[in-house]
Design an enzyme around this catalytic site. Structure first.
Site, PDB file in Angstrom:
ATOM      1  N   ARG A 265       7.859  -2.768   2.763  1.00  0.00           N
ATOM      2  CA  ARG A 265       8.031  -2.864   4.226  1.00  0.00           C
ATOM      3  C   ARG A 265       8.373  -4.284   4.610  1.00  0.00           C
ATOM      4  O   ARG A 265       7.707  -5.225   4.200  1.00  0.00           O
ATOM      5  CB  ARG A 265       6.756  -2.430   4.952  1.00  0.00           C
TER       6      ARG A 265
ATOM      7  N   THR B 278      -7.768   2.154  -1.218  1.00  0.00           N
ATOM      8  CA  THR B 278      -6.950   2.491  -0.051  1.00  0.00           C
ATOM      9  C   THR B 278      -5.525   2.854  -0.467  1.00  0.00           C
ATOM     10  O   THR B 278      -4.933   2.173  -1.304  1.00  0.00           O
ATOM     11  CB  THR B 278      -6.928   1.280   0.897  1.00  0.00           C
TER      12      THR B 278
ATOM     13  N   GLU C 140      -8.638   9.322   4.614  1.00  0.00           N
ATOM     14  CA  GLU C 140      -8.811   7.889   4.779  1.00  0.00           C
ATOM     15  C   GLU C 140      -9.246   7.604   6.208  1.00  0.00           C
ATOM     16  O   GLU C 140      -8.847   8.312   7.146  1.00  0.00           O
ATOM     17  CB  GLU C 140      -7.499   7.157   4.512  1.00  0.00           C
ATOM     18  N   GLU C 141      -9.989   6.505   6.372  1.00  0.00           N
ATOM     19  CA  GLU C 141     -10.464   6.135   7.701  1.00  0.00           C
ATOM     20  C   GLU C 141      -9.334   5.782   8.652  1.00  0.00           C
ATOM     21  O   GLU C 141      -9.527   5.717   9.851  1.00  0.00           O
ATOM     22  CB  GLU C 141     -11.454   4.962   7.598  1.00  0.00           C
ATOM     23  N   SER C 142      -8.144   5.528   8.105  1.00  0.00           N
ATOM     24  CA  SER C 142      -6.999   5.115   8.907  1.00  0.00           C
ATOM     25  C   SER C 142      -6.272   6.312   9.507  1.00  0.00           C
ATOM     26  O   SER C 142      -5.069   6.262   9.714  1.00  0.00           O
ATOM     27  CB  SER C 142      -6.042   4.318   8.029  1.00  0.00           C
TER      28      SER C 142
ATOM     29  N   ASP D 225       5.782   8.437  10.894  1.00  0.00           N
ATOM     30  CA  ASP D 225       6.337   9.330   9.882  1.00  0.00           C
ATOM     31  C   ASP D 225       5.556  10.631   9.735  1.00  0.00           C
ATOM     32  O   ASP D 225       5.786  11.401   8.798  1.00  0.00           O
ATOM     33  CB  ASP D 225       6.436   8.615   8.529  1.00  0.00           C
TER      34      ASP D 225
ATOM     35  N   LYS E   1      10.193   3.914   0.373  1.00  0.00           N
ATOM     36  CA  LYS E   1       9.122   4.323  -0.536  1.00  0.00           C
ATOM     37  C   LYS E   1       9.668   5.374  -1.495  1.00  0.00           C
ATOM     38  O   LYS E   1      10.471   6.221  -1.104  1.00  0.00           O
ATOM     39  CB  LYS E   1       7.991   4.930   0.305  1.00  0.00           C
TER      40      LYS E   1
ATOM     41  N   LYS F 249      -0.667  12.480   2.934  1.00  0.00           N
ATOM     42  CA  LYS F 249      -1.491  12.865   4.061  1.00  0.00           C
ATOM     43  C   LYS F 249      -0.590  13.564   5.070  1.00  0.00           C
ATOM     44  O   LYS F 249       0.627  13.423   5.024  1.00  0.00           O
ATOM     45  CB  LYS F 249      -2.217  11.671   4.652  1.00  0.00           C
TER      46      LYS F 249
ATOM     47  N   ARG G 201      -8.805  -6.566   7.599  1.00  0.00           N
ATOM     48  CA  ARG G 201      -9.522  -5.377   8.067  1.00  0.00           C
ATOM     49  C   ARG G 201     -10.992  -5.516   7.679  1.00  0.00           C
ATOM     50  O   ARG G 201     -11.305  -5.786   6.517  1.00  0.00           O
ATOM     51  CB  ARG G 201      -8.948  -4.116   7.441  1.00  0.00           C
TER      52      ARG G 201
ATOM     53  N   ASP H 182       2.363  11.396   9.062  1.00  0.00           N
ATOM     54  CA  ASP H 182       1.310  11.678   8.081  1.00  0.00           C
ATOM     55  C   ASP H 182      -0.091  11.358   8.595  1.00  0.00           C
ATOM     56  O   ASP H 182      -1.073  11.672   7.927  1.00  0.00           O
ATOM     57  CB  ASP H 182       1.593  10.991   6.733  1.00  0.00           C
ATOM     58  N   ARG H 183      -0.178  10.729   9.770  1.00  0.00           N
ATOM     59  CA  ARG H 183      -1.519  10.430  10.307  1.00  0.00           C
ATOM     60  C   ARG H 183      -1.874  11.366  11.452  1.00  0.00           C
ATOM     61  O   ARG H 183      -0.986  11.964  12.073  1.00  0.00           O
ATOM     62  CB  ARG H 183      -1.567   9.002  10.847  1.00  0.00           C
TER      63      ARG H 183
ATOM     64  N   ASP I 279       1.655   9.709  13.803  1.00  0.00           N
ATOM     65  CA  ASP I 279       2.285   8.385  13.716  1.00  0.00           C
ATOM     66  C   ASP I 279       3.783   8.472  13.446  1.00  0.00           C
ATOM     67  O   ASP I 279       4.372   9.554  13.476  1.00  0.00           O
ATOM     68  CB  ASP I 279       1.586   7.533  12.647  1.00  0.00           C
TER      69      ASP I 279
ATOM     70  N   THR J  60       0.829  -1.204   0.000  1.00  0.00           N
ATOM     71  CA  THR J  60       0.000   0.000   0.000  1.00  0.00           C
ATOM     72  C   THR J  60       0.868   1.260   0.000  1.00  0.00           C
ATOM     73  O   THR J  60       0.531   2.264  -0.615  1.00  0.00           O
ATOM     74  CB  THR J  60      -0.917   0.027   1.252  1.00  0.00           C
TER      75      THR J  60
ATOM     76  N   SER K  86       6.207   3.840   8.741  1.00  0.00           N
ATOM     77  CA  SER K  86       5.050   4.583   9.215  1.00  0.00           C
ATOM     78  C   SER K  86       4.572   4.177  10.606  1.00  0.00           C
ATOM     79  O   SER K  86       5.312   4.300  11.561  1.00  0.00           O
ATOM     80  CB  SER K  86       3.942   4.436   8.180  1.00  0.00           C
ATOM     81  N   HIS K  87       3.355   3.635  10.674  1.00  0.00           N
ATOM     82  CA  HIS K  87       2.764   3.325  11.980  1.00  0.00           C
ATOM     83  C   HIS K  87       3.273   2.002  12.544  1.00  0.00           C
ATOM     84  O   HIS K  87       2.896   1.629  13.649  1.00  0.00           O
ATOM     85  CB  HIS K  87       1.235   3.260  11.836  1.00  0.00           C
TER      86      HIS K  87
HETATM   87  C1  VG1 Z   1      -2.888   1.267   5.784  1.00  0.00           C
HETATM   88  C2  VG1 Z   1      -4.160   2.082   5.779  1.00  0.00           C
HETATM   89  C3  VG1 Z   1      -4.187   3.005   4.579  1.00  0.00           C
HETATM   90  C4  VG1 Z   1      -2.928   3.874   4.574  1.00  0.00           C
HETATM   91  C5  VG1 Z   1      -1.692   2.983   4.624  1.00  0.00           C
HETATM   92  C6  VG1 Z   1      -0.412   3.778   4.748  1.00  0.00           C
HETATM   93  O1  VG1 Z   1      -2.859   0.432   4.651  1.00  0.00           O
HETATM   94  O2  VG1 Z   1      -5.294   1.253   5.787  1.00  0.00           O
HETATM   95  O3  VG1 Z   1      -5.364   3.783   4.641  1.00  0.00           O
HETATM   96  O4  VG1 Z   1      -2.883   4.667   3.425  1.00  0.00           O
HETATM   97  O5  VG1 Z   1      -1.762   2.125   5.758  1.00  0.00           O
HETATM   98  O6  VG1 Z   1      -0.431   4.578   5.875  1.00  0.00           O
HETATM   99  P1  VG1 Z   1      -3.256  -1.119   4.715  1.00  0.00           P
HETATM  100  O7  VG1 Z   1      -2.990  -1.666   3.352  1.00  0.00           O
HETATM  101  O8  VG1 Z   1      -2.414  -1.731   5.805  1.00  0.00           O
HETATM  102  O9  VG1 Z   1      -4.691  -1.169   5.102  1.00  0.00           O
HETATM  103  V1  VG1 Z   1       1.018   4.962   6.651  1.00  0.00           V
HETATM  104  O10 VG1 Z   1       0.682   6.209   7.680  1.00  0.00           O
HETATM  105  O11 VG1 Z   1       1.360   3.423   7.331  1.00  0.00           O
HETATM  106  O12 VG1 Z   1       2.111   5.210   5.454  1.00  0.00           O
HETATM  107 CO    CO Z   2       2.304   7.108   8.284  1.00  0.00          CO
END
Ligand code: VG1
Ligand code: CO
Length: 543
Positions: free
Chosen positions: A22, A344, A363-365, A279, A126, A376, A496, A281-282, A277, A18, A113-114
């Site tokens: 990673r 997504t 995004e909902e995340s 990095d 990335k 983001k 999910r 962006d959340r 988070d 996504t 990221s998270h």
């Molecule tokens: C998750 C989230 C998605 C977000 C992605 C990257 O992806 O659901 O909405 O864009 O993480 O976010 P997935 O494929 O695990 O559902 V970040 O802040 O980890 O770069």
């Molecule tokens: Co992030």
């Protein structure tokens, strides 16, 4: 100085998910593993010789080592200049801004990221393109193709410069600019938002807590919130980036930012709480005594964005990922602007933003952002909220209540089942896909299924088609359940399940979310046979 050509063998598992590639750190530490992927990034581009590349990461374990590789390999591949944040630090939105402002051909962002960090935790690489956004699928596919046939990589036979000294340096013939990671980004925020109004809000006694989760946003939040906006010292907690995020999971949700949640629900809570988070962006948004779901936050920000100077002209459109609730759709409808539903991942918003078809995306995340960059942006969302609060001078509770009374309320929850068996997860999804055609008309837990499909997205700008983006089960009356597998995890699979029910403004707007969604949750679990197929009776994380 000389360019060295190193022979290498392909790894066959370097398909970006996504948001980039990673893997666990030890996986990245295999011989030439990171080098292969970085070389594939260059091999999949053309015409970058002599141009600028931005490099930075979220400061997690292994960041500095891979930044050194990126710099030496960029030099060997003919890049003209690398811009890198001091200490190798750049939040993802700051990197996006730097790419855009410097006219770079792209950027390499090192982050998972998270996901947690540390010697046995996660790392990621990335590539972002010249618009500042994540590479679209055709570019990530090209990179992946190169990783499968790679036979050599190029690296400069010189050490990377000291990343802790701001200023101009060299690596071979290539210039390296080591810059303050915060400055340009903070200036951009100051252009978009009414800083004097927010300063006045803080001066009036408004209290805030920002949890940087020992991740990259700390220095940004200290500078912007405490120094430029005058929030009390101590507003920002966990503000020093740590390689292992202090052993925490830098995911701003109600599980991993529980301390913040508890403070915001407690006696003497601050007026406004937020977290970001790994990095940056959340964003997690919590008012005094009220959690705002990311989907609702997107809708409320869009409805009020005109109160901030950067958006006073109004919005061109709103875009949201498919699993994100439809709350923003109702705002778009009222504003008379377009609403775009994408798969997504932020990479799907880039074309809409570039084409001027959307101004705000979410995004909902816990991801929200706008046309100011192509990622983001956690602090951006926090500052837009602060700007709105500074103008409206209402509590978060009052703002949410008024919003629902105008638009109705989309009750919403996401259930995550983490690190489940990959085969079991794939079979669960295959089983749902097999049943899709015959589901309409069936009744489960009192809910009649109106339609079922696998979400596909036809990009209106470049015509590309993305298939298999999540199974949707739509119930009569507008409720729905969505199923997809995560593309960011590094162990096993993560399922999910997203559930939503719309309650009109005339309905009951004060239900507990779990009660409001009860039958939908039960129906989703039964339809997908979650317990039987995953062996889990409850989700690991509910957001
Ligand atoms: C998750 C989230 C998605 C977000 C992605 C990257 O992806 O659901 O909405 O864009 O993480 O976010 P997935 O494929 O695990 O559902 V970040 O802040 O980890 O770069
Ligand atoms: Co992030």
């Amino acid at each position: 100085m000389a360019v060295i050509t190193v022979q290498t063998q392909p790894y066959l598992d370097q398909k970006p998910g996504t948001s980039g590639l990673r893997k666990k750190v030890p996986h990245f530490q295999q011989a030439n593993y990171a080098e292969n992927f970085i070389q594939a990034i260059f091999d999949a581009q053309s015409g970058f010789e002599g141009k600028t590349l931005v490099v930075g990461g979220d400061g997690r374990y292994h960041n500095r080592h891979v930044i050194g590789l990126c710099i030496r390999m960029a030099a060997a591949n003919g890049v003209g200049r690398v811009i890198v944040g001091k200490g190798g630090i750049l939040s993802t939105p700051a990197a996006s801004n730097l790419i855009r402002k410097s006219g770079a051909f792209g950027g390499i962002i090192l982050s998972a990221s998270h996901n947690p960090g540390g010697p046995t935790e996660d790392f990621g690489i990335k590539f972002n393109i010249a618009n500042g956004g994540p590479a679209p699928e055709k570019v990530t596919e090209a990179m992946y193709g190169k990783t499968r046939t790679i036979a050599r990589y190029l690296i400069e036979d010189a050490a990377a410069p000291d990343l802790d000294v701001i200023g101009k340096a060299q690596c071979g013939a290539m210039a390296v600019d080591i810059v303050d990671p915060v400055l340009l980004y903070a200036d951009l925020m100051e252009e978009l938002f009414d800083f004097p109004a927010i300063r006045a809000l803080f001066a009036s006694g408004f209290r805030m807590r920002f949890d940087a989760m020992s991740a990259v946003t700390g220095p940004y939040a200290h500078e912007i919130l405490e120094r430029r906006l005058g929030a009390a010292a101590g507003t920002v907690i966990n503000g020093t980036p740590l390689e292992d995020f202090g052993h925490h999971h830098p995911d701003p949700n109600l599980v991993h930012a529980k301390a913040l949640y508890d403070e915001m629900m407690g006696a003497n809570a601050p007026d406004f709480g937020a977290a970001s988070d790994g990095d940056g962006d959340r964003n997690l948004i919590i008012g005094k005594g009220i959690f705002i779901t990311p989907s609702d936050s997107l809708a409320m920000l869009a409805a009020n964005a005109h109160l901030a100077p950067g958006y006073a002209q109004g919005l061109a459109g709103i875009a949201r990922s498919m699993p994100t609730s439809g709350a923003a759709d109702r705002v778009a409808e009222k504003l008379g602007i377009g609403l775009h539903e994408t798969p997504t991942g932020w990479k799907f918003f880039g074309n809409l933003l570039d084409a001027g078809m959307a101004t705000i995306c979410g995004e909902e995340s816990a991801g929200t952002g706008s046309s100011h960059v192509r990622e983001k942006d956690g602090l951006w969302a926090v500052l837009l909220w602060l700007n709105i609060l500074a103008v409206r001078r209402d509590s978060m509770k009052a703002i949410a209540a008024a919003h629902w009374q105008t638009y109705g309320r989309n009750y919403y929850a996401r259930h995550d089942y983490e690190a489940i068996d990959t085969d079991a997860a794939n079979t669960l999804m295959a089983h749902l896909r097999d049943r899709m055609a015959t589901l309409p008309g069936e009744t489960v837990h009192g809910l009649t299924i109106a339609a079922a499909d696998d979400f596909e997205y036809l990009d209106p700008v470049d015509g590309s088609l993305s298939k298999n983006q999540g199974v949707r089960i739509l119930f009569a009356g507008g409720s729905r359940a969505v199923f997809r597998l995560s593309g960011t995890g590094t162990s096993g699979a993560t399922l999910r399940v997203y559930m939503e029910r719309y309650e009109p403004a005339s309905g009951n707007l004060a239900l507990e979310v779990a009660d409001a969604l009860g039958p939908i949750i039960a129906a989703a679990n039964d339809l997908a046979e979650v317990a039987a197929r995953t062996g889990r009776t409850a989700p690991d994380v509910i957001t």
